[in-house]
Design a protein around this motif. Structure first.
Motif, PDB file in Angstrom:
ATOM      1  N   THR A 210      64.053  95.899  28.347  1.00 20.04           N
ATOM      2  CA  THR A 210      64.362  94.722  28.285  1.00 20.04           C
ATOM      3  C   THR A 210      64.150  94.001  26.590  1.00 20.04           C
ATOM      4  O   THR A 210      63.484  95.135  25.997  1.00 20.04           O
ATOM      5  CB  THR A 210      62.994  93.092  28.695  1.00 20.04           C
ATOM      6  OG1 THR A 210      61.335  93.767  28.645  1.00 20.04           O
ATOM      7  CG2 THR A 210      62.748  94.028  30.303  1.00 20.04           C
ATOM      8  N   THR A 211      64.877  93.770  26.768  1.00 21.17           N
ATOM      9  CA  THR A 211      65.195  92.447  25.067  1.00 21.17           C
ATOM     10  C   THR A 211      64.776  90.932  25.627  1.00 21.17           C
ATOM     11  O   THR A 211      64.911  90.599  26.369  1.00 21.17           O
ATOM     12  CB  THR A 211      66.270  93.318  24.445  1.00 21.17           C
ATOM     13  OG1 THR A 211      67.584  92.809  26.101  1.00 21.17           O
ATOM     14  CG2 THR A 211      66.838  94.334  24.070  1.00 21.17           C
ATOM     15  N   PRO A 212      64.492  90.413  24.219  1.00 21.45           N
ATOM     16  CA  PRO A 212      64.469  89.070  23.759  1.00 21.45           C
ATOM     17  C   PRO A 212      65.736  88.222  24.065  1.00 21.45           C
ATOM     18  O   PRO A 212      66.878  88.711  23.797  1.00 21.45           O
ATOM     19  CB  PRO A 212      63.863  88.514  22.398  1.00 21.45           C
ATOM     20  CG  PRO A 212      64.050  89.659  21.921  1.00 21.45           C
ATOM     21  CD  PRO A 212      64.709  91.438  22.808  1.00 21.45           C
ATOM     22  N   THR A 213      65.279  86.895  24.972  1.00 22.22           N
ATOM     23  CA  THR A 213      66.645  86.215  24.706  1.00 22.22           C
ATOM     24  C   THR A 213      67.616  85.489  23.105  1.00 22.22           C
ATOM     25  O   THR A 213      66.517  85.456  21.939  1.00 22.22           O
ATOM     26  CB  THR A 213      66.251  84.736  24.919  1.00 22.22           C
ATOM     27  OG1 THR A 213      65.830  84.303  24.215  1.00 22.22           O
ATOM     28  CG2 THR A 213      65.477  84.889  26.486  1.00 22.22           C
ATOM     29  N   PHE A 216      65.359  82.899  22.127  1.00 24.86           N
ATOM     30  CA  PHE A 216      63.801  84.019  21.621  1.00 24.86           C
ATOM     31  C   PHE A 216      63.697  84.117  20.268  1.00 24.86           C
ATOM     32  O   PHE A 216      63.046  83.542  18.773  1.00 24.86           O
ATOM     33  CB  PHE A 216      63.342  84.430  21.817  1.00 24.86           C
ATOM     34  CG  PHE A 216      61.319  85.026  22.323  1.00 24.86           C
ATOM     35  CD1 PHE A 216      60.219  84.840  22.093  1.00 24.86           C
ATOM     36  CD2 PHE A 216      61.701  86.405  20.693  1.00 24.86           C
ATOM     37  CE1 PHE A 216      59.586  85.322  21.898  1.00 24.86           C
ATOM     38  CE2 PHE A 216      60.697  86.860  20.550  1.00 24.86           C
ATOM     39  CZ  PHE A 216      59.247  86.715  20.725  1.00 24.86           C
ATOM     40  N   THR A 217      65.141  84.938  19.456  1.00 27.79           N
ATOM     41  CA  THR A 217      65.201  85.348  18.306  1.00 27.79           C
ATOM     42  C   THR A 217      65.409  84.219  17.188  1.00 27.79           C
ATOM     43  O   THR A 217      64.683  84.607  15.545  1.00 27.79           O
ATOM     44  CB  THR A 217      65.902  86.648  18.595  1.00 27.79           C
ATOM     45  OG1 THR A 217      65.388  87.426  19.285  1.00 27.79           O
ATOM     46  CG2 THR A 217      66.336  87.467  16.622  1.00 27.79           C
ATOM     47  N   ILE A 283      54.754  85.979  22.832  1.00 26.59           N
ATOM     48  CA  ILE A 283      55.668  87.940  23.685  1.00 26.59           C
ATOM     49  C   ILE A 283      53.642  88.158  24.569  1.00 26.59           C
ATOM     50  O   ILE A 283      53.047  87.760  23.786  1.00 26.59           O
ATOM     51  CB  ILE A 283      55.231  89.148  22.764  1.00 26.59           C
ATOM     52  CG1 ILE A 283      56.349  88.399  21.587  1.00 26.59           C
ATOM     53  CG2 ILE A 283      55.942  90.103  22.854  1.00 26.59           C
ATOM     54  CD1 ILE A 283      56.700  89.591  21.091  1.00 26.59           C
ATOM     55  N   ASN A 305      58.716  79.795  24.400  1.00 28.45           N
ATOM     56  CA  ASN A 305      60.298  80.360  24.385  1.00 28.45           C
ATOM     57  C   ASN A 305      59.336  82.165  23.941  1.00 28.45           C
ATOM     58  O   ASN A 305      58.213  82.437  23.233  1.00 28.45           O
ATOM     59  CB  ASN A 305      60.902  80.438  22.855  1.00 28.45           C
ATOM     60  CG  ASN A 305      62.173  79.988  23.245  1.00 28.45           C
ATOM     61  OD1 ASN A 305      62.576  79.585  23.847  1.00 28.45           O
ATOM     62  ND2 ASN A 305      62.178  79.216  22.278  1.00 28.45           N
ATOM     63  N   TRP A 307      59.067  85.744  25.920  1.00 29.98           N
ATOM     64  CA  TRP A 307      59.608  87.538  26.120  1.00 29.98           C
ATOM     65  C   TRP A 307      57.945  87.968  26.740  1.00 29.98           C
ATOM     66  O   TRP A 307      57.292  88.315  26.315  1.00 29.98           O
ATOM     67  CB  TRP A 307      59.697  88.278  24.572  1.00 29.98           C
ATOM     68  CG  TRP A 307      60.175  89.588  24.788  1.00 29.98           C
ATOM     69  CD1 TRP A 307      60.781  89.474  25.888  1.00 29.98           C
ATOM     70  CD2 TRP A 307      60.767  90.235  23.772  1.00 29.98           C
ATOM     71  NE1 TRP A 307      61.081  91.258  25.671  1.00 29.98           N
ATOM     72  CE2 TRP A 307      60.553  91.417  24.708  1.00 29.98           C
ATOM     73  CE3 TRP A 307      60.309  90.161  22.274  1.00 29.98           C
ATOM     74  CZ2 TRP A 307      61.603  92.134  23.343  1.00 29.98           C
ATOM     75  CZ3 TRP A 307      60.734  91.610  21.110  1.00 29.98           C
ATOM     76  CH2 TRP A 307      61.033  92.776  22.298  1.00 29.98           C
ATOM     77  N   HIS A 308      58.298  88.357  28.061  1.00 29.24           N
ATOM     78  CA  HIS A 308      57.256  88.930  29.014  1.00 29.24           C
ATOM     79  C   HIS A 308      58.254  89.948  29.323  1.00 29.24           C
ATOM     80  O   HIS A 308      59.112  90.628  29.831  1.00 29.24           O
ATOM     81  CB  HIS A 308      57.775  88.360  30.061  1.00 29.24           C
ATOM     82  CG  HIS A 308      56.722  88.305  30.776  1.00 29.24           C
ATOM     83  ND1 HIS A 308      56.320  87.852  32.331  1.00 29.24           N
ATOM     84  CD2 HIS A 308      55.584  89.666  31.149  1.00 29.24           C
ATOM     85  CE1 HIS A 308      54.977  88.155  32.796  1.00 29.24           C
ATOM     86  NE2 HIS A 308      54.605  88.999  32.153  1.00 29.24           N
TER      87      HIS A 308
END
Length: 328
Positions: A210-213, A216-217, A283, A305, A307-308
């Motif tokens: 999985t990667t962050p949106t 989010f970044t 996170i 925001n 990141w799960h």
């Protein structure tokens, strides 16, 4: 190189070795980091990534385990594995390098020292307590194995080209398993399902993570902040992940807390940021054993925001997944 050596000698530091890194054509080091991330997957199935100088290992009562920087998490991880899973009648303990260097009367019968690049701080421990009572776990390939009680060599190298380290932190956790298995103190703590995952994890590549949106970044870069929330005991092994953001992304405000600590200051701070119009990036390193507190925390922060990151490994091996995902 000569100027650097003179500058160090002016402050009474005598370096044993100097490495000229330079910048080359790729000044940001992105290609170097990408190669390191790929090699982490390969390390799972590479039996030669960790080698022991002497096959017989004995961990003694009163043993102290230590490390600094990225090695601190490995030291704490090894202590947890030993104390939680071994059938031994005694426990071993972690102590910071700074504590051991400043101690006037500590004389442990054995020290296990983690140091990927054999830093000057690690050398201070060796000089003070003696290599003959020490198990050294390092990636430095110039270390003389016969000086130590045992030498566990991590084959990933020292990762000198750029500061942020990916291979060493990941392979260091594998070294903990290898060391305790070789010492016959405990059976390997990988469950049957973990073993199946370990076979496949090297095939996952970037597509399986999985990667962050982008939101989010961008939010993380705009606020220069990120909060990492993880439950005990895994929270004690993921400081390497926090340092990836500090060293690799230049994020100066990077908080690592467990759900209970979160309520004591961190929650108030991010809610204050929200009133100022800033969405604090968060996170969740989800260990899968969610309880009422964990579920409440997730629902309370739903407007931020998030990141799960989850892991199918058993505790405490989930740290391996978290390392791979963040590296990616």
């Amino acid at each position: 190189m000569t100027l650097a050596k003179r500058a160090l000698e002016k402050i009474q530091l005598s370096p044993t070795r100097l490495f000229y890194v330079g910048t080359g054509q790729e000044k940001l080091g992105h290609k170097c980091l990408q190669e390191r991330a790929i090699r982490c997957f390969q390390a799972v199935s590479d039996r030669n990534v960790i080698t022991l100088a002497h096959p017989d290992i004995e961990i003694q009562e009163g043993c102290i385990v230590t490390g600094m920087g990225t090695s601190k998490s490995h030291a704490r991880y090894l202590v947890y594995l030993f104390n939680q899973y071994s059938q031994s009648k005694f426990h071993i303990q972690y102590a910071p390098i700074s504590e051991l260097l400043s101690s006037q009367d500590s004389n442990p019968p054995q020290i296990i020292l983690f140091s990927q690049g054999l830093s000057c701080h690690a050398q201070g421990i060796i000089n003070k307590y003696g290599a003959d009572k020490m198990i050294l776990i390092t990636a430095d390939d110039k270390t003389e194995p016969d000086l130590f009680q045992n030498l566990v060599r991590i084959g990933c190298g020292v990762e000198r080209q750029t500061l942020i380290r990916l291979e060493g932190p990941f392979v260091g956790f594998l070294a903990c398993h290898n060391l305790l298995s070789q010492a016959k103190i405990l059976e390997p703590v990988f469950t049957d399902s973990d073993k199946e995952l370990a076979k496949d994890i090297s095939l996952l590549g970037n597509t399986g993570l999985t990667t962050p949106t982008e939101e989010f970044t961008q939010n993380m870069l705009d606020t220069n902040s990120v909060c990492i929330i993880c439950k005990h005991p895994v929270v004690g092994f993921v400081d390497n992940i926090r340092m990836k953001f500090v060293e690799g992304c230049g994020i100066s405000n990077c908080i690592l807390v467990d759900p209970l600590e979160f309520a004591h200051g961190t929650y108030q701070s991010i809610m204050h940021q929200k009133t100022l119009g800033n969405k604090y990036p968060i996170i969740f390193l989800d260990t899968g054993d969610s309880d009422k507190q964990w579920r409440y925390l997730q629902s309370a922060l739903i407007d931020f925001n998030i990141w799960h990151i989850t892991s199918k490994f058993s505790v405490p091996n989930k740290v391996l997944t978290f390392e791979l995902v963040i590296n990616n």
